[in-house]
Design an enzyme around this catalytic site. Structure first.
Site, PDB file in Angstrom:
ATOM      1  N   ARG A 150       1.741  30.914 -34.802  1.00  0.00           N
ATOM      2  CA  ARG A 150       2.351  29.702 -34.332  1.00  0.00           C
ATOM      3  C   ARG A 150       0.868  29.990 -33.437  1.00  0.00           C
ATOM      4  O   ARG A 150       0.150  29.195 -32.710  1.00  0.00           O
ATOM      5  CB  ARG A 150       3.314  31.150 -32.979  1.00  0.00           C
ATOM      6  CG  ARG A 150       4.620  30.282 -33.174  1.00  0.00           C
ATOM      7  CD  ARG A 150       5.390  31.520 -32.758  1.00  0.00           C
ATOM      8  NE  ARG A 150       5.340  32.631 -33.060  1.00  0.00           N
ATOM      9  CZ  ARG A 150       5.838  33.100 -34.169  1.00  0.00           C
ATOM     10  NH1 ARG A 150       7.177  32.192 -34.063  1.00  0.00           N
ATOM     11  NH2 ARG A 150       5.867  34.042 -35.069  1.00  0.00           N
ATOM     12  N   THR A 151      -0.192  31.025 -32.847  1.00  0.00           N
ATOM     13  CA  THR A 151      -1.148  30.357 -31.984  1.00  0.00           C
ATOM     14  C   THR A 151      -2.409  30.235 -32.871  1.00  0.00           C
ATOM     15  O   THR A 151      -2.495  28.875 -32.232  1.00  0.00           O
ATOM     16  CB  THR A 151      -1.950  32.013 -31.148  1.00  0.00           C
ATOM     17  OG1 THR A 151      -0.233  32.411 -30.477  1.00  0.00           O
ATOM     18  CG2 THR A 151      -2.650  31.308 -30.076  1.00  0.00           C
ATOM     19  N   LYS A 179     -18.048  45.150 -42.481  1.00  0.00           N
ATOM     20  CA  LYS A 179     -19.439  45.579 -42.193  1.00  0.00           C
ATOM     21  C   LYS A 179     -19.866  46.147 -41.415  1.00  0.00           C
ATOM     22  O   LYS A 179     -20.670  47.196 -41.577  1.00  0.00           O
ATOM     23  CB  LYS A 179     -20.422  45.023 -43.368  1.00  0.00           C
ATOM     24  CG  LYS A 179     -19.952  43.677 -44.488  1.00  0.00           C
ATOM     25  CD  LYS A 179     -21.217  42.749 -44.616  1.00  0.00           C
ATOM     26  CE  LYS A 179     -19.832  41.811 -45.359  1.00  0.00           C
ATOM     27  NZ  LYS A 179     -21.131  40.215 -45.977  1.00  0.00           N
ATOM     28  N   ARG A 234      -8.184  36.122 -31.168  1.00  0.00           N
ATOM     29  CA  ARG A 234      -7.449  37.354 -31.578  1.00  0.00           C
ATOM     30  C   ARG A 234      -8.092  38.019 -31.626  1.00  0.00           C
ATOM     31  O   ARG A 234      -8.529  38.217 -32.424  1.00  0.00           O
ATOM     32  CB  ARG A 234      -6.038  36.668 -32.457  1.00  0.00           C
ATOM     33  CG  ARG A 234      -5.335  37.827 -31.788  1.00  0.00           C
ATOM     34  CD  ARG A 234      -4.194  37.251 -32.485  1.00  0.00           C
ATOM     35  NE  ARG A 234      -3.394  36.376 -31.462  1.00  0.00           N
ATOM     36  CZ  ARG A 234      -2.126  36.191 -31.534  1.00  0.00           C
ATOM     37  NH1 ARG A 234      -1.170  36.653 -33.018  1.00  0.00           N
ATOM     38  NH2 ARG A 234      -1.499  35.721 -30.221  1.00  0.00           N
ATOM     39  N   HIS A 267      -2.106  37.480 -23.201  1.00  0.00           N
ATOM     40  CA  HIS A 267      -1.907  36.895 -23.956  1.00  0.00           C
ATOM     41  C   HIS A 267      -2.038  35.223 -22.583  1.00  0.00           C
ATOM     42  O   HIS A 267      -1.458  34.559 -22.961  1.00  0.00           O
ATOM     43  CB  HIS A 267      -1.586  36.940 -24.868  1.00  0.00           C
ATOM     44  CG  HIS A 267      -0.854  35.774 -25.547  1.00  0.00           C
ATOM     45  ND1 HIS A 267      -1.901  34.852 -26.089  1.00  0.00           N
ATOM     46  CD2 HIS A 267      -0.415  35.527 -27.118  1.00  0.00           C
ATOM     47  CE1 HIS A 267      -1.159  33.903 -27.249  1.00  0.00           C
ATOM     48  NE2 HIS A 267      -0.735  35.230 -28.009  1.00  0.00           N
TER      49      HIS A 267
HETATM   50  C1  NCD Z   1       2.930  36.769 -29.390  1.00  0.00           C
HETATM   51  C2  NCD Z   1       1.708  37.590 -29.218  1.00  0.00           C
HETATM   52  O1  NCD Z   1       1.030  37.496 -30.329  1.00  0.00           O
HETATM   53  O2  NCD Z   1       1.453  38.652 -27.810  1.00  0.00           O
HETATM   54  N1  NCD Z   1       2.915  36.555 -29.980  1.00  0.00           N
HETATM   55  C3  NCD Z   1       2.428  34.833 -30.115  1.00  0.00           C
HETATM   56  O3  NCD Z   1       1.573  34.426 -29.346  1.00  0.00           O
HETATM   57  N2  NCD Z   1       3.303  34.092 -29.532  1.00  0.00           N
HETATM   58  C4  NCD Z   1       4.049  38.078 -29.241  1.00  0.00           C
HETATM   59  C5  NCD Z   1       4.474  39.208 -29.843  1.00  0.00           C
HETATM   60  O4  NCD Z   1       3.642  38.980 -30.883  1.00  0.00           O
HETATM   61  O5  NCD Z   1       5.391  40.305 -29.704  1.00  0.00           O
END
Ligand code: NCD
Length: 308
Positions: A55-56, A85, A106, A134
């Site tokens: 999703r993100t 590396k 991320r 997040h």
């Molecule tokens: C979440 C995350 O990555 O923290 N997912 C997301 O970005 N929608 C929640 C999860 O992974 O449980």
């Protein structure tokens, strides 16, 4: 407003800034219905993902494309980028900022987004830093609550599941603390209770919260149940702890019977088995609508950090 630059942690957002973001987000809903815009024409966004995401990453990329911009990407950066590396995060950022106008990152370590921002000359958007935060997810969660429930002041939200390792609930708690008369319930298995830093923050800001064990009792008193996945990847070899947490709190038809008619169930997704599939057809199950709101929020953020 001072121009927003990095998006690192939820504490950087106050009510006023969130109000501004949500009004741009509303505009973005219209932009999408008109099949996009060219306001970020020729701008480039890099997505640098060291942990899995569906999703993100895709919603950020789609958001950028909807605004007329372009995307360069490395998924599985832990395995496929120069990190494999031995390159430091700081060096990687110094390179990628030469290739893009904004970096969405991320990472598997808490604090990584802050480290990246400390050396970056382009905006860094934190798309999740280990068990840290997040913030863009939490913004879309708050936007969804506002859209679904109609208000933010005076709401009662039950956070359920992995409150120790879930970065979304941590960021969401900081954001909700900005509104008046918010009440939070924490319902978590023993091994993944909400951490002290968040509880102290809520105490300092006069936010009422209670730790509870009975999900049905909590559901009866909540506007929103925010269910979360037990974060398997944070348990290492503590398999017994993971197994003890998993399956303890499931949102099913009994929970839905307890939840008020005007209540909602949210989940950042992905879900494993913590929301029974039978709940999906209930109009109060808002998690798929919530995921769709991600695109509008991310368009708004990209526009706000990039538009001169
Ligand atoms: C979440 C995350 O990555 O923290 N997912 C997301 O970005 N929608 C929640 C999860 O992974 O449980």
């Amino acid at each position: 407003m001072d121009r927003m630059f990095h998006v690192i942690e939820a504490q950087q957002f106050d009510r006023e800034l969130m109000g501004e973001i949500f009004s741009v987000t509303k505009e973005m809903e219209e932009v999408v219905s008109r099949y996009g815009s060219s306001i970020l024409n020729r701008r480039i966004m890099a997505t640098l993902f060291y942990e899995p995401s569906t999703r993100t990453r895709l919603s950020f990329e789609s958001a950028m494309i909807r605004l007329g911009g372009n995307v360069v990407t490395t998924e599985s950066a832990r395995e496929f980028s120069s990190a494999a590396k031995g390159e430091t995060l700081e060096d990687t950022i110094r390179i990628v900022e030469g290739y893009a106008d904004v970096i969405v990152m991320r990472h598997f370590e808490s604090g990584a987004a802050r480290r990246a921002a400390d050396v970056a000359s382009v905006p860094i958007l934190n798309a999740g830093d280990g068990p840290g935060q997040h913030p863009t997810q939490a913004l879309l969660d708050v936007y969804t609550i506002k859209k679904e429930i109609g208000r933010l002041d005076g709401i009662t939200v039950a956070m359920v599941g992995d409150l120790a390792n879930g970065r979304t609930v941590r960021s969401l708690a900081y954001l909700l603390a900005r509104y008046d008369d918010v009440k939070l319930f924490f319902v978590a298995p023993e091994v993944v209770r909400m951490k002290q830093d968040i509880k102290e923050y809520l105490d300092r800001h006069g936010v009422h919260f209670e730790e509870k064990e009975d999900l049905i009792e909590v559901a009866q008193q909540s506007d929103v149940i925010y269910q979360t996945r037990i974060q398997r990847e944070r348990f290492g070899d503590r398999i017994a702890d993971y197994e003890s947490a998993r399956g303890k709190y499931i949102v099913d038809s009994n929970t839905m019977e307890a939840l008020p008619e005007a209540g909602r169930v949210l989940h950042p997704l992905p879900r494993i088995d913590e929301i029974a599939p039978e709940v999906d057809g209930d109009p109060r199950a808002a998690y798929f609508r919530q995921a769709h709101n991600g695109i509008y929020i991310r368009m708004a953020l990209l526009r706000m950090v990039l538009e001169a």
